[in-house]
Design an enzyme around this catalytic site. Sequence first.
Site, short mmCIF file in Angstrom:
data_model
loop_
_atom_site.label_atom_id
_atom_site.label_comp_id
_atom_site.label_asym_id
_atom_site.label_seq_id
_atom_site.Cartn_x
_atom_site.Cartn_y
_atom_site.Cartn_z
N SER A 282 0.85 -1.18 0.00
CA SER A 282 0.00 0.00 0.00
C SER A 282 0.88 1.23 0.00
O SER A 282 1.94 1.25 0.66
CB SER A 282 -0.91 0.00 1.24
OG SER A 282 -1.47 1.27 1.44
N ARG A 321 -22.62 -6.66 -45.89
CA ARG A 321 -21.49 -6.06 -45.16
C ARG A 321 -22.07 -4.95 -44.30
O ARG A 321 -22.74 -4.06 -44.83
CB ARG A 321 -20.45 -5.49 -46.13
CG ARG A 321 -19.78 -6.51 -47.03
CD ARG A 321 -18.52 -7.12 -46.42
NE ARG A 321 -17.53 -6.10 -46.07
CZ ARG A 321 -16.79 -5.44 -46.97
NH1 ARG A 321 -16.92 -5.69 -48.26
NH2 ARG A 321 -15.91 -4.54 -46.57
#
Length: 447
Positions: A282, A321
């Site tokens: 930490s 497409r």
Amino acid sequence: MTSADAGTDTDTGLLAPGWAGSPAAGATGDRAYLRALLDAEAALTRAQAALGLAPAGAATAVTEAADPDRFDLASIAGRARGGGNPVIPLVADLTKAVGQEYGPYVHRGATSQDILDTAAMLVAARTLDLVLTDLARTERALARLAAEHRDTPLPGRTLTQHAVPTTFGLKAAGWRSLVLDARDRITAVRGALPVQLGGAAGTLAAFAAYGAQDPLALPGAYARELGLADPALPWHTLRTPVADLAGCLATAAGALGKLAADVLVLGRTETGEVAEGSGGGSSAMPHKANPVRSTLIAAAARRAPGLAAVLYGSLAAEDERPAGAWHAEWEPLRDLLRLTGGAARDAADLTEGLRVDPAAMRAHLELTHGLIVSERLSAELAPVLGRSRAKALLTDVAKRTYTEGRSLDELLAEVPELQDIDLAALTDPARYTGSAAALTDRALERR
């Protein structure tokens, strides 16, 4: 940072510690995609040469020119905006690199989506192979934990509260089962990843125009060149392969997320039944050893469903497409491959180093003063006292264990009808784990 600086910036994973530095990171980076695009282009020329649609010299020339080191990624990325995808500028650069004699055989008959979809399948295949390797590491570590702790009792918890005893071996076997489920799904999807080849509108018309006597043979030749599957149809707007990838990757991330969620809960300071082998530090609290691996896996498991949802949403693609549906897949698919790959790496590291504290587990079994086996007592005392009286007695002594601070077996010993019963054994949580050991053994039979 200037605009010029931004143009040369690369995605190094600064805000993505879950996948940064993982095998999947290298397999999904821009250079990996460039390599896959070039592999797809070169394989297409080789496939056409194998069927007599291009000279052998063209296959050699395109393959030799398709070297990622010869291409400017930043330039291709910048020019991709012109046509909406990177294949168009890449084809121009590759054609130039091949030279005048064989340049016309680059990309011949294909459309951009053929190459980009095929490249995506190559990237997915290469990444899934790495994920499977890490899942195998995780599976082996969990099998060892399950066997080692086959008979290690701990509280089973439902809705956050103690329920009845279980064993850590069964819990680890359950994690392993999920990992194997993920492996099986990924393996199936990996084996079915197809090439894409259909030409402008999925009819293979251009290949016939270039002289192919049997255009339907070309996708199979293309697939053989790349080690991918030969699809029954061009799948420009039939996006099952991408949806299948979404499903198996999200399942894998979620399976590993379950493991991580349990480790996070069992590893709390006040619980301490397990701990990561080497926790993270930490910036403010020197005493902490944070469960970093579990945290990163949990983060991946939360993000994966949303990414998969985008890919599922792209199934609804219009025409032959699509405009937008296909384009929407590119980044989520890469993110999902990266997240799952990173989670698999972290899960392997986590399980191989996981520390288990049987003493803490045993101590927690005693927190309810024996009430954790109240289910067993209901069944055992009913024949002796009658069902109604047994229920009333257990309700009363359950309250008294807390108000008087006495154990369940001590209070039950005051009941005359129970004097000849071994109450200590009857209320021992370690003796009420049901078929946990047998279930663990059965789970470990799965390969």
